[in-house]
Design an enzyme around this catalytic site. Structure first.
Site, mmCIF file in Angstrom:
data_model
loop_
_atom_site.group_PDB
_atom_site.id
_atom_site.type_symbol
_atom_site.label_atom_id
_atom_site.label_comp_id
_atom_site.label_asym_id
_atom_site.label_seq_id
_atom_site.Cartn_x
_atom_site.Cartn_y
_atom_site.Cartn_z
ATOM 1 N N CYS A 168 0.810 -1.226 0.000
ATOM 2 C CA CYS A 168 0.000 0.000 0.000
ATOM 3 C C CYS A 168 0.838 1.267 0.000
ATOM 4 C CB CYS A 168 -0.927 0.008 1.217
ATOM 5 S SG CYS A 168 -2.400 -1.007 1.020
ATOM 6 N N THR A 169 2.031 1.217 0.591
ATOM 7 C CA THR A 169 2.837 2.435 0.709
ATOM 8 C C THR A 169 3.735 2.666 -0.494
ATOM 9 O OG1 THR A 169 4.503 1.196 1.961
ATOM 10 C CG2 THR A 169 2.824 2.375 3.226
ATOM 11 N N UNK A 170 3.507 1.923 -1.567
ATOM 12 C CA UNK A 170 4.289 2.121 -2.793
ATOM 13 C C UNK A 170 3.452 2.952 -3.769
ATOM 14 N N PRO A 171 3.784 4.228 -3.982
ATOM 15 C CA PRO A 171 2.953 5.084 -4.836
ATOM 16 C C PRO A 171 2.741 4.550 -6.257
ATOM 17 C CG PRO A 171 4.429 6.433 -3.518
ATOM 18 C CD PRO A 171 4.838 5.002 -3.298
ATOM 19 N N MET A 174 0.182 1.611 -6.241
ATOM 20 C CA MET A 174 -1.195 2.020 -5.998
ATOM 21 C C MET A 174 -1.744 2.852 -7.158
ATOM 22 S SD MET A 174 -1.875 0.519 -3.219
ATOM 23 C CE MET A 174 -3.489 1.230 -2.907
#
Length: 304
Positions: A168-171, A174
């Protein structure tokens, strides 16, 4: 008598306990094994270090905003301008691979970022997966019930299996999820899709970026990883989602950190995408699926 006792004493000292050489031999073998591992790690570091230095230098340059804006706006020559796609209502669809955006307040060359880059390059160097080779059947975990499974358990006969590694924290992961969802919707009749949730790319207690849509710390347990995966599941496409183990066995086997795409068919890796963020290209996966669909049905599919 004293002479006999003395002789017996000398003989007893020379004999020693039976099997005394066993522990010594085991220790020697262990020492040799550790030495070989140390040599292998040293050799790999020597091979990786120039590549790592090049990446570190690039990150340092990108901390200068004038260079960052010029470089990130420039399109790679291998990635031509994407075709404009329209949906059924005639509205323009977003591109498969929107450009990577880095906010001005984000520093790229930090101790945390260099640790993450080194970790990713090391996993890529030691990965078992290679295009044209056998697919590693690494362990994954179901989010409901923590049941242990294998990646190839999700392969059905000769149907291709698409693996999408990310967090989720990988732009970029996502930002391109909607494009991946369109591919799932279009090709799920003939192709299987599996999302594998791996360690966070930009955890709140690691390499922090304000461009990340979520604030999630590093996973300390499977429960933490399940909680993060459920956030993704809320907006994820209708395909299976599993977790990597806490030992990161699947991410290590496939060199998948920060994110990566693969296609497996009949136990063989048919497509290996580049390592994210730069090499993570949903458009490449679309091209592979279009070619497969054309071979399967004999007609070139119309884009969504």
């Amino acid at each position: 008598m004293p002479r006999q006792a003395a002789s017996r004493l000398v003989v007893g000292e020379g004999e020693g306990p039976p099997g005394a050489s066993g522990p010594a031999a085991t220790m020697l073998r262990s020492l040799l094994l550790h030495s070989l591992r140390l040599c292998a790690q040293t050799a790999s570091c020597l091979v990786l270090f120039p590549r790592f230095l090049g990446t570190a230098f690039m990150l340092w340059l990108l901390d200068f905003l004038c260079i960052r804006k010029h470089f990130l706006r420039r399109r790679h020559p291998d990635h031509p301008e994407p075709e404009v796609e329209l949906n059924s209502e005639g509205e323009e669809m977003p591109p498969d691979d929107p450009p990577i955006c880095v906010s001005d307040d984000n520093r790229l060359c930090t101790l945390a970022s260099l640790k993450a880059v080194w970790h990713g390059q090391k996993l890529d160097f030691f990965k078992q997966a290679h295009e044209g080779g056998p697919a590693p059947n690494s362990e994954v975990v179901r989010p409901d019930g923590f049941q242990s499974q294998r990646i190839l358990d999700y392969a059905q006969g000769t149907r291709p299996l698409v693996l999408n590694f990310g967090s989720c924290t990988u732009p970029p992961f996502m930002a391109r999820m909607s494009a991946f969802q369109r591919l799932v919707t279009k090709y799920q009749r003939d192709v299987d899709f599996l999302i594998i949730y791996i360690e966070e790319a930009h955890p709140s207690d690691g390499w922090v970026t304000t461009d990340s849509p979520y604030v999630i710390p590093q996973h300390r347990s499977l429960e933490d990883r399940v909680s993060a995966a459920r956030v993704l599941q809320q907006g994820a496409p209708g395909c299976a989602l599993v977790l990597d183990t806490m030992a990161n066995s699947s991410s290590s086997a496939y060199g998948a950190y920060f994110e990566r795409l693969y296609v497996i068919q009949s136990g063989t890796i048919m497509y290996q995408g580049g390592r994210g963020p730069d090499g993570y290209q949903v458009s490449e996966l679309r091209t592979w699926l279009e070619r497969y669909d054309e071979q399967l049905h004999g007609t070139r599919p119309r884009r969504l």
